[in-house]
Scaffold this active site. Structure first.
Site, short mmCIF file in Angstrom:
data_model
loop_
_atom_site.label_atom_id
_atom_site.label_comp_id
_atom_site.label_asym_id
_atom_site.label_seq_id
_atom_site.Cartn_x
_atom_site.Cartn_y
_atom_site.Cartn_z
N GLU A 40 12.31 2.33 3.07
CA GLU A 40 11.40 2.70 4.15
C GLU A 40 11.92 2.33 5.53
O GLU A 40 11.55 2.96 6.53
CB GLU A 40 10.05 2.01 3.92
CG GLU A 40 9.38 2.34 2.59
CD GLU A 40 9.12 3.82 2.43
OE1 GLU A 40 8.53 4.42 3.34
OE2 GLU A 40 9.54 4.39 1.40
N TYR B 215 1.03 5.49 -0.09
CA TYR B 215 0.21 6.67 0.24
C TYR B 215 0.98 7.98 0.11
O TYR B 215 0.41 9.06 0.22
CB TYR B 215 -0.31 6.54 1.68
CG TYR B 215 0.79 6.38 2.72
CD1 TYR B 215 1.36 7.49 3.33
CD2 TYR B 215 1.25 5.12 3.09
CE1 TYR B 215 2.37 7.35 4.28
CE2 TYR B 215 2.25 4.98 4.03
CZ TYR B 215 2.81 6.09 4.62
OH TYR B 215 3.81 5.95 5.54
N GLY B 216 2.29 7.90 -0.13
CA GLY B 216 3.13 9.10 -0.27
C GLY B 216 4.03 8.95 -1.48
O GLY B 216 3.57 8.68 -2.59
N SER B 217 5.34 9.06 -1.26
CA SER B 217 6.26 9.03 -2.40
C SER B 217 6.34 7.67 -3.08
O SER B 217 6.78 7.59 -4.23
CB SER B 217 7.66 9.47 -1.95
OG SER B 217 8.18 8.62 -0.97
N PHE C 73 0.85 -1.19 0.00
CA PHE C 73 0.00 0.00 0.00
C PHE C 73 0.88 1.25 0.00
O PHE C 73 1.74 1.43 0.86
CB PHE C 73 -0.91 0.02 1.23
CG PHE C 73 -1.81 1.21 1.30
CD1 PHE C 73 -2.82 1.40 0.37
CD2 PHE C 73 -1.65 2.17 2.30
CE1 PHE C 73 -3.66 2.50 0.42
CE2 PHE C 73 -2.48 3.27 2.37
CZ PHE C 73 -3.49 3.44 1.43
#
Length: 227
Positions: free
Chosen positions: A134, A59-61, A57
């Site tokens: 991440e 949601y940003g970069s 999933f």
């Protein structure tokens, strides 16, 4: 805007090298390759059936610069978390004098983003790329979420903010968020560009995040520029 973070940069340990001085300065703690491998394997053991595709999933970069190979993307909604500028950035897109803010999944609410499918045969290799990005330093915690895409609900890996760490910024007033994003930049670029890219990709995908749109408007007012 071209990102400094690409696949070969991550595979070669470029991000760890870029953040090494920050660790020496005591601004963060980098994870070792062994720690990242163990973390990745724990997540796979918790929710992945070997031989099957896996969803991540974004949601940003990860939406506009994933740097890993995937075979399909879908718009998805995750409940129990929401997108928020809640990660202090003193190195990547900020400094200790002017710390920036990055996005994380914080508890509560819901978040619309996209899920990216990794082919079964590439799961380990591609997750190594993602973990090198991440999970390179202590900031996020990987979690399994249920991503709803139309009539389907897909198990997916996401990266939520770790509220137990000093890198967690908490729930800041909108004006403070905008001021920090407008002024901060670091070796990986400007926070304002990170925000603008995220909003642009969300809009292009058909996702309208009113909170991020309002932050972007305030950032542009502070900077006196529509960039």
């Amino acid at each position: 805007m071209a990102s400094l973070i690409d696949r070969e940069f991550l595979r070669g340990g470029g991000l760890s090298q870029a953040l090494a001085q920050a660790e020496r300065d005591g601004l963060l703690r980098l994870t070792s390759a062994q720690e990242r491998l163990a973390s990745r394997d724990r997540m796979l053991a918790l929710g992945w059936n070997p031989g099957t595709d896996l969803w991540v999933f974004a949601y940003g970069s990860l939406m506009w610069n994933p740097a890993f190979h995937f075979t399909e993307s879908r718009i998805a909604t995750v409940h129990g978390y929401h997108r928020r500028f809640c990660l202090n950035s003193q190195v990547g897109r900020g400094t200790s004098e002017l710390p920036g803010l990055m996005l994380g999944l914080d508890r509560g609410g819901s978040c619309r983003g996209i899920v990216l499918r990794i082919a079964a045969a590439q799961v380990h290799e591609e997750l190594d790329i993602i973990w090198s990005r991440e999970m390179v330093a202590q900031a996020y915690r990987p979690v399994w979420v249920k991503a709803r895409t139309g009539s389907d609900t897909l198990p997916a890996i996401a990266f939520a903010i770790d509220e137990s760490l000093p890198t967690y910024a908490g729930r800041l007033p909108l004006d403070e968020v905008a001021r920090r994003i407008a002024r901060a930049s670091g070796p990986l670029g400007r926070c304002a560009d990170y925000l603008a890219e995220t909003v642009a990709h969300l809009e292009a995908t058909g996702i309208h995040d009113r909170s991020l749109g309002e932050i972007l408007r305030r950032v542009r007012d502070i900077r006196g520029s529509p960039d």
